[in-house]
Design a protein around this motif. Sequence first.
Motif, PDB file in Angstrom:
ATOM      1  N   GLU A 162      -1.967  -1.695   2.244  1.00  0.00           N
ATOM      2  CA  GLU A 162      -3.024  -1.215   3.139  1.00  0.00           C
ATOM      3  C   GLU A 162      -2.522  -1.440   4.563  1.00  0.00           C
ATOM      4  OE1 GLU A 162      -6.274  -3.480   1.737  1.00  0.00           O
ATOM      5  OE2 GLU A 162      -5.589  -5.361   2.605  1.00  0.00           O
ATOM      6  N   VAL A 163      -3.243  -0.830   5.500  1.00  0.00           N
ATOM      7  CA  VAL A 163      -2.818  -1.000   6.894  1.00  0.00           C
ATOM      8  C   VAL A 163      -3.881  -1.847   7.607  1.00  0.00           C
ATOM      9  CG1 VAL A 163      -2.405   0.178   9.094  1.00  0.00           C
ATOM     10  CG2 VAL A 163      -1.482   1.136   6.963  1.00  0.00           C
ATOM     11  N   GLU A 166     -15.250  12.346   7.510  1.00  0.00           N
ATOM     12  CA  GLU A 166     -14.574  13.510   8.113  1.00  0.00           C
ATOM     13  C   GLU A 166     -14.335  13.369   9.613  1.00  0.00           C
ATOM     14  OE1 GLU A 166     -13.054  15.537   5.983  1.00  0.00           O
ATOM     15  OE2 GLU A 166     -14.033  14.251   4.509  1.00  0.00           O
ATOM     16  N   TYR A 167     -14.634  12.201  10.190  1.00  0.00           N
ATOM     17  CA  TYR A 167     -14.188  11.972  11.564  1.00  0.00           C
ATOM     18  C   TYR A 167     -12.664  11.983  11.572  1.00  0.00           C
ATOM     19  CZ  TYR A 167     -18.573  10.600  13.860  1.00  0.00           C
ATOM     20  OH  TYR A 167     -19.820  10.595  14.444  1.00  0.00           O
ATOM     21  N   VAL A 168     -12.100  12.395  12.689  1.00  0.00           N
ATOM     22  CA  VAL A 168     -10.643  12.435  12.809  1.00  0.00           C
ATOM     23  C   VAL A 168     -10.214  11.228  13.641  1.00  0.00           C
ATOM     24  CG1 VAL A 168      -8.678  13.814  13.526  1.00  0.00           C
ATOM     25  CG2 VAL A 168     -10.795  14.942  12.811  1.00  0.00           C
ATOM     26  N   ILE A 169      -9.385  10.394  13.069  1.00  0.00           N
ATOM     27  CA  ILE A 169      -9.016   9.155  13.771  1.00  0.00           C
ATOM     28  C   ILE A 169      -7.504   8.921  13.766  1.00  0.00           C
ATOM     29  CG2 ILE A 169     -11.224   8.044  13.227  1.00  0.00           C
ATOM     30  CD1 ILE A 169      -9.796   6.372  11.101  1.00  0.00           C
ATOM     31  N   ALA A 170      -7.080   8.058  14.666  1.00  0.00           N
ATOM     32  CA  ALA A 170      -5.693   7.578  14.669  1.00  0.00           C
ATOM     33  C   ALA A 170      -5.758   6.060  14.591  1.00  0.00           C
ATOM     34  CB  ALA A 170      -4.982   8.014  15.940  1.00  0.00           C
ATOM     35  N   VAL A 171      -4.871   5.485  13.816  1.00  0.00           N
ATOM     36  CA  VAL A 171      -4.877   4.038  13.625  1.00  0.00           C
ATOM     37  C   VAL A 171      -3.475   3.501  13.846  1.00  0.00           C
ATOM     38  CG1 VAL A 171      -5.150   2.202  11.922  1.00  0.00           C
ATOM     39  CG2 VAL A 171      -6.744   4.140  11.923  1.00  0.00           C
ATOM     40  N   ARG A 172      -3.400   2.423  14.642  1.00  0.00           N
ATOM     41  CA  ARG A 172      -2.125   1.713  14.730  1.00  0.00           C
ATOM     42  C   ARG A 172      -2.319   0.366  14.054  1.00  0.00           C
ATOM     43  NH1 ARG A 172       1.786   1.882  18.864  1.00  0.00           N
ATOM     44  NH2 ARG A 172       0.273   2.540  20.443  1.00  0.00           N
ATOM     45  N   GLY A 173      -1.387  -0.007  13.219  1.00  0.00           N
ATOM     46  CA  GLY A 173      -1.566  -1.276  12.535  1.00  0.00           C
ATOM     47  C   GLY A 173      -0.338  -1.675  11.754  1.00  0.00           C
ATOM     48  N   GLU A 174      -0.526  -2.729  10.972  1.00  0.00           N
ATOM     49  CA  GLU A 174       0.617  -3.278  10.253  1.00  0.00           C
ATOM     50  C   GLU A 174       0.433  -3.076   8.747  1.00  0.00           C
ATOM     51  OE1 GLU A 174       2.386  -7.654   9.417  1.00  0.00           O
ATOM     52  OE2 GLU A 174       1.473  -7.318  11.395  1.00  0.00           O
ATOM     53  N   VAL A 175       1.519  -2.678   8.093  1.00  0.00           N
ATOM     54  CA  VAL A 175       1.458  -2.470   6.640  1.00  0.00           C
ATOM     55  C   VAL A 175       1.503  -3.841   5.966  1.00  0.00           C
ATOM     56  CG1 VAL A 175       2.550  -1.369   4.659  1.00  0.00           C
ATOM     57  CG2 VAL A 175       2.766  -0.334   6.945  1.00  0.00           C
ATOM     58  N   VAL A 176       0.513  -4.091   5.106  1.00  0.00           N
ATOM     59  CA  VAL A 176       0.522  -5.360   4.359  1.00  0.00           C
ATOM     60  C   VAL A 176       0.351  -5.074   2.872  1.00  0.00           C
ATOM     61  CG1 VAL A 176      -0.385  -6.758   6.258  1.00  0.00           C
ATOM     62  CG2 VAL A 176      -1.967  -5.676   4.655  1.00  0.00           C
ATOM     63  N   LEU A 177       0.872  -5.960   2.062  1.00  0.00           N
ATOM     64  CA  LEU A 177       0.697  -5.819   0.615  1.00  0.00           C
ATOM     65  C   LEU A 177      -0.741  -6.164   0.257  1.00  0.00           C
ATOM     66  CD1 LEU A 177       3.912  -7.474  -0.847  1.00  0.00           C
ATOM     67  CD2 LEU A 177       3.304  -5.048  -0.858  1.00  0.00           C
ATOM     68  N   ARG A 178      -1.309  -5.400  -0.657  1.00  0.00           N
ATOM     69  CA  ARG A 178      -2.659  -5.746  -1.104  1.00  0.00           C
ATOM     70  C   ARG A 178      -2.554  -6.910  -2.096  1.00  0.00           C
ATOM     71  NH1 ARG A 178      -6.112  -0.412  -2.778  1.00  0.00           N
ATOM     72  NH2 ARG A 178      -5.076   1.057  -1.390  1.00  0.00           N
ATOM     73  N   ASP A 179      -3.661  -7.651  -2.210  1.00  0.00           N
ATOM     74  CA  ASP A 179      -3.714  -8.659  -3.278  1.00  0.00           C
ATOM     75  C   ASP A 179      -3.489  -7.945  -4.606  1.00  0.00           C
ATOM     76  OD1 ASP A 179      -4.250 -10.654  -1.604  1.00  0.00           O
ATOM     77  OD2 ASP A 179      -6.447 -10.654  -1.916  1.00  0.00           O
ATOM     78  N   ARG A 236       4.706   2.566   1.102  1.00  0.00           N
ATOM     79  CA  ARG A 236       4.937   1.882  -0.172  1.00  0.00           C
ATOM     80  C   ARG A 236       5.104   0.387   0.096  1.00  0.00           C
ATOM     81  NH1 ARG A 236       3.423   6.037  -1.350  1.00  0.00           N
ATOM     82  NH2 ARG A 236       4.297   7.684  -2.637  1.00  0.00           N
ATOM     83  N   ALA A 237       5.220  -0.380  -0.993  1.00  0.00           N
ATOM     84  CA  ALA A 237       5.362  -1.836  -0.851  1.00  0.00           C
ATOM     85  C   ALA A 237       6.537  -2.188   0.061  1.00  0.00           C
ATOM     86  CB  ALA A 237       5.536  -2.460  -2.231  1.00  0.00           C
ATOM     87  N   ALA A 238       7.590  -1.408  -0.029  1.00  0.00           N
ATOM     88  CA  ALA A 238       8.792  -1.710   0.759  1.00  0.00           C
ATOM     89  C   ALA A 238       8.558  -1.574   2.264  1.00  0.00           C
ATOM     90  CB  ALA A 238       9.931  -0.794   0.326  1.00  0.00           C
ATOM     91  N   ASP A 239       7.454  -0.933   2.639  1.00  0.00           N
ATOM     92  CA  ASP A 239       7.181  -0.761   4.071  1.00  0.00           C
ATOM     93  C   ASP A 239       6.408  -1.945   4.661  1.00  0.00           C
ATOM     94  OD1 ASP A 239       8.278   1.919   4.346  1.00  0.00           O
ATOM     95  OD2 ASP A 239       6.623   2.540   3.050  1.00  0.00           O
ATOM     96  N   ALA A 240       6.048  -2.910   3.834  1.00  0.00           N
ATOM     97  CA  ALA A 240       5.242  -4.036   4.314  1.00  0.00           C
ATOM     98  C   ALA A 240       5.918  -4.684   5.534  1.00  0.00           C
ATOM     99  CB  ALA A 240       5.066  -5.065   3.200  1.00  0.00           C
ATOM    100  N   GLY A 241       5.100  -5.023   6.507  1.00  0.00           N
ATOM    101  CA  GLY A 241       5.637  -5.655   7.715  1.00  0.00           C
ATOM    102  C   GLY A 241       5.838  -4.664   8.850  1.00  0.00           C
TER     103      GLY A 241
END
Length: 603
Positions: free
Chosen positions: A104-105, A77-90, A20-25
Amino acid sequence: MAALDHLGELERTHSCGALRAADAGQTVVLMGWVAVRRDFGPLTFVDLRDRDGITQIVFDAEDAPEAHARAKEVRGEYVIAVRGEVVLRDQSARNLKIGTGEVEVQARELLILNEARTPPFQLDAPPDKLAAEEVRLKYRYLDLRRPFFQNVLRLRARTVGEIHRYMDEQGFTEIETPILIKSTPEGARDYVVPSRLYAGRFYALPQSPQIFKQICMIAGLDKYYQIARCFRDEDLRADRQPEFTQLDVEFSFATREQVYRLIEGLLARVFRLVGAELETPFPRLSYAEAMRRFGSDKPDLRFGMELQDLRPAVEGTAFAPFASALEAGGEVKGLVARGGAHLSRKQLDELQEVVKRYGAGALAWVKLGDEVSSSLLKALGEESVTRLAAQAGAEKGDAVLVVAGRASVVAAALGALRNEVARREKLIKPNTFAPLWVTEFPMFEFHEEDGRYYPMHHPFTSMVDEDIPAFGRAVEGGETHLLSGIRAKAYDAVVNGIEVAGGSIRIHRRDVQRLVFKALGLTEEKARERFGFFLDALEYGTPPHGGIAAGIERTLMALTGIDNIRDLMAFPKTASAADLMIDAPGAIDPHQLEELHINIGVE
Ligand code: ASP
């Protein structure tokens, strides 16, 4: 083929529905399936899906060139793992339709854990554009990935969980009964399993745990329940499956009122899971009244449109279809479609097809538009037609739909027509629930084909006390015809026209059970052969008892409004009892056949 990465010890931090928005950062790790990939040069977007939802991932060529390059390799349908940062969308890019739509991440790292062939159908197609059900059943594991099924199956699990809690609170003991048994009494065909050790002998799969649960009462277990799998080899209808699950209940010293209270409490609890309040106690209708007023033993009470007896308006008519129906002891009944004067000829023809399917000869109609029009105008004249419409309770703007014939045909035809008209005219308010009990079913029904009586519920059902003398006269005094009028202590719980539960108070006396078998034309010998162990058990101090079974799928149908039973179970069979995914039933090899002492007569 993409080079695959190892998951190693990497752990998910969130599900794809959580952010959610609160997770940004925050830095997060998400894993799931690629729902969609969209390329915009230096930016690639992936919608990543798991059972909880979808999160948008952004791969930015500037920010994380390696991950961005890698993202070009992923497909649906590929299975993936993503590491990244939560940012607010415009602001303009927010998608408020999904829970994660404000964020989005920004991917820093991408692991491709597995690839996938292109699915044979589009998983995110809108409901009216879904691929044919056969294709989806064959690739059930793909269909189940859709949020629809993820939600349904979790609701199902929550429902069953709630049932366990409730039954436990009510002091019931969960007892498992066997799957490999002998024929049971529900009146469908058995699925049988050949025995290797006993040549020429077969187990049957339970149509229900009926006899076992009664034996549990004889065993002093007092309050039994089970979430039981049942198997019935029937010609399938839309709302049936060869195997299905039911909450099976039995308790000692049971009265009907206790059963009603128990199940009302249960259904109220379960319906609360979707925020619905069922008002208790449920209204009750006797079987006879339900058939008379609604033409059905599972009436949908979310709308009125009761059947009207039109005999007083057409008595003495020369119109042959009505006259002959009444003369033969039949009926002329109808229902009023409010505002139905607009029905076109084509629509009336379609409605006629409905009643014909239930054996009615024709559908007569009267429309009270600006003028009176009617299929009966020539035969009856305007005055009689107007009288008939008045008898039905129709007013200007309405239509009256009329069927004549045998009482059972009239009921079935108008009962079905009532539902059809309600559906077409949108008379059913969404999210309304109308439960009721249908009580006092007939004990026996006569089958014309072989000229004998069958139990309407099953042969262990007891009759209402007032009908015991008539039953005695029927069986011992030879007045067999009286059997049609004997009422059972049997009941169904119906919600929105769906029979969600059915049961009865049982026979606990050996002498009464003997008479019921006799009424059914079952010789003592035959009865012993099928149920000898049970008849013996009845002689060792059987307490009065009764119970009920509630279909899990049926309950979910009423709860969700989903009308396809296959949509409520993980791995259903088709209407012709095939499992298209595993291709069952299948052949077995000759060696197995031999071991089972089976010769199927082909090389
Ligand atoms: N055995 C019945 C059935 O499965 C239910 C009951 O009588 O309790 O339909």
